[in-house]
Design a protein around this motif. Structure first.
Motif, PDB file in Angstrom:
ATOM      1  N   ARG A 198       0.904  -1.113  -0.143  1.00  0.00           N
ATOM      2  CA  ARG A 198      -0.043  -0.054   0.137  1.00  0.00           C
ATOM      3  C   ARG A 198       0.652   1.154  -0.067  1.00  0.00           C
ATOM      4  NH1 ARG A 198      -5.027   1.568   1.258  1.00  0.00           N
ATOM      5  NH2 ARG A 198      -5.239   3.537   2.508  1.00  0.00           N
ATOM      6  N   THR A 199       0.563   2.187  -0.949  1.00  0.00           N
ATOM      7  CA  THR A 199       1.163   3.496  -0.863  1.00  0.00           C
ATOM      8  C   THR A 199       0.599   4.771  -1.017  1.00  0.00           C
ATOM      9  OG1 THR A 199       1.069   3.785  -3.468  1.00  0.00           O
ATOM     10  CG2 THR A 199       2.937   2.205  -2.717  1.00  0.00           C
ATOM     11  N   TRP A 200       0.989   5.743  -0.863  1.00  0.00           N
ATOM     12  CA  TRP A 200       0.321   7.048  -0.715  1.00  0.00           C
ATOM     13  C   TRP A 200      -0.496   7.241  -2.093  1.00  0.00           C
ATOM     14  CZ3 TRP A 200       0.807  10.642  -4.434  1.00  0.00           C
ATOM     15  CH2 TRP A 200       1.944  10.660  -5.131  1.00  0.00           C
ATOM     16  N   ILE A 201      -0.327   6.727  -3.003  1.00  0.00           N
ATOM     17  CA  ILE A 201      -1.190   6.561  -4.346  1.00  0.00           C
ATOM     18  C   ILE A 201      -2.495   5.958  -3.984  1.00  0.00           C
ATOM     19  CG2 ILE A 201      -1.353   6.216  -6.695  1.00  0.00           C
ATOM     20  CD1 ILE A 201       1.533   6.695  -7.142  1.00  0.00           C
ATOM     21  N   LEU A 225      -0.472  11.185   2.310  1.00  0.00           N
ATOM     22  CA  LEU A 225       0.204  10.857   3.414  1.00  0.00           C
ATOM     23  C   LEU A 225       0.945   9.596   3.119  1.00  0.00           C
ATOM     24  CD1 LEU A 225      -2.843  11.080   6.041  1.00  0.00           C
ATOM     25  CD2 LEU A 225      -0.681  12.607   5.609  1.00  0.00           C
ATOM     26  N   PRO A 226       2.112   9.535   4.168  1.00  0.00           N
ATOM     27  CA  PRO A 226       2.796   8.107   3.945  1.00  0.00           C
ATOM     28  C   PRO A 226       1.941   6.826   4.357  1.00  0.00           C
ATOM     29  CG  PRO A 226       3.910   9.614   5.471  1.00  0.00           C
ATOM     30  CD  PRO A 226       2.565  10.293   4.846  1.00  0.00           C
ATOM     31  N   GLN A 227       2.260   5.908   3.712  1.00  0.00           N
ATOM     32  CA  GLN A 227       1.331   4.582   4.079  1.00  0.00           C
ATOM     33  C   GLN A 227       2.189   3.512   4.676  1.00  0.00           C
ATOM     34  OE1 GLN A 227      -2.104   4.790   4.224  1.00  0.00           O
ATOM     35  NE2 GLN A 227      -1.569   6.765   3.775  1.00  0.00           N
ATOM     36  N   GLU A 278       7.847   4.850   3.157  1.00  0.00           N
ATOM     37  CA  GLU A 278       7.604   5.966   2.794  1.00  0.00           C
ATOM     38  C   GLU A 278       7.690   7.203   4.027  1.00  0.00           C
ATOM     39  OE1 GLU A 278       3.352   5.837   1.347  1.00  0.00           O
ATOM     40  OE2 GLU A 278       4.227   5.108  -0.912  1.00  0.00           O
ATOM     41  N   TYR A 279       7.385   6.768   5.337  1.00  0.00           N
ATOM     42  CA  TYR A 279       7.640   7.682   6.348  1.00  0.00           C
ATOM     43  C   TYR A 279       8.949   8.199   6.509  1.00  0.00           C
ATOM     44  CZ  TYR A 279       2.931   7.390   8.406  1.00  0.00           C
ATOM     45  OH  TYR A 279       1.383   7.401   8.737  1.00  0.00           O
ATOM     46  N   TRP A 280      10.010   7.217   6.148  1.00  0.00           N
ATOM     47  CA  TRP A 280      11.345   7.692   6.185  1.00  0.00           C
ATOM     48  C   TRP A 280      11.735   8.526   5.313  1.00  0.00           C
ATOM     49  CZ3 TRP A 280      14.507   7.028   9.956  1.00  0.00           C
ATOM     50  CH2 TRP A 280      14.372   6.068  11.005  1.00  0.00           C
ATOM     51  N   ILE A 281      11.048   8.215   3.887  1.00  0.00           N
ATOM     52  CA  ILE A 281      11.495   9.311   2.879  1.00  0.00           C
ATOM     53  C   ILE A 281      10.885  10.288   3.134  1.00  0.00           C
ATOM     54  CG2 ILE A 281      10.911   9.753   0.430  1.00  0.00           C
ATOM     55  CD1 ILE A 281      13.087   7.737   0.875  1.00  0.00           C
ATOM     56  N   ALA A 282       9.765  10.630   3.524  1.00  0.00           N
ATOM     57  CA  ALA A 282       9.008  11.836   3.972  1.00  0.00           C
ATOM     58  C   ALA A 282       9.493  12.583   5.270  1.00  0.00           C
ATOM     59  CB  ALA A 282       7.762  11.611   4.467  1.00  0.00           C
ATOM     60  N   SER A 283      10.113  11.741   6.043  1.00  0.00           N
ATOM     61  CA  SER A 283      10.770  12.591   6.982  1.00  0.00           C
ATOM     62  C   SER A 283      12.096  13.131   6.683  1.00  0.00           C
ATOM     63  CB  SER A 283      11.220  11.692   8.354  1.00  0.00           C
ATOM     64  OG  SER A 283       9.862  11.167   8.879  1.00  0.00           O
TER      65      SER A 283
END
Length: 179
Positions: A108-111, A152-154, A158-163
């Motif tokens: 599952r991704t942000w898309i 939002l990161p999922q 994705e959370y690491w990349i967003a941070s």
């Protein structure tokens, strides 16, 4: 002059593409590449960054142009800051869109989350240009600290990349505001 200056950097930056092409032809003739081989070929693309060394020449030419034209420092700074913001947003948009595009099909991704929340035409969530525009929107919202919260990161990745993107973008924004 080209042979003694940028020929080596350009040749090295082309090498991963040539090797990937040869490897792809070999894989098509036989069983196909393994996932590890694909990852190795993607890592070799980093060599293409050697072309960024040309930016030193660009900055020297820009400095000479500024001195020769008599353009005010404030105008040059404004163009410089806008260019940095645009380039940073572009890079972060490419990174953010690439994270979703490179994830496995069952992840599952942000898309996926955005499609569920907003709906709309399916092509909007699969077309590269649409994904880039959504990623650019996310990058602009992140760098300006607006962050509407609709993208939002999922996953942990994705959370690491967003941070990472938030830290880089906040640092750039703070530098520009401080100037």
């Amino acid at each position: 002059r080209y042979l003694t200056s940028w020929f080596l950097a350009d040749s090295l930056s082309m090498l991963p593409g040539v090797l990937e092409l040869l490897h792809g032809l070999n894989a098509c003739l036989y069983n196909g590449p393994s996932e590890m081989e694909i990852q190795k070929m993607r890592l070799m693309r980093v060599v293409r960054l050697a072309r960024l060394a040309r930016l030193n020449n660009f900055f020297a030419i820009a400095k000479k142009w500024q001195l020769a034209s008599g353009t005010s420092y404030s105008k040059i700074s404004l163009v410089n800051f806008f260019s940095v913001i645009a380039l940073c947003c572009h890079w972060m948009a490419c990174l953010w869109g690439g994270v979703a595009a490179q994830s496995s099909l069952n992840q599952r991704t942000w898309i996926h989350a955005l499609r569920e929340n907003k709906g709309g035409d399916d092509s909007m969530y699969t077309d590269r240009q649409s994904i880039y525009s959504m990623s650019l929107y996310w990058a602009i919202m992140t760098i300006t600290s607006i962050g509407y919260g609709d993208i939002l990161p999922q996953s942990e990745h994705e959370y690491w990349i967003a941070s990472l993107c938030m830290v880089v973008m906040a640092s750039i924004w703070a530098y520009i505001i401080g100037q």
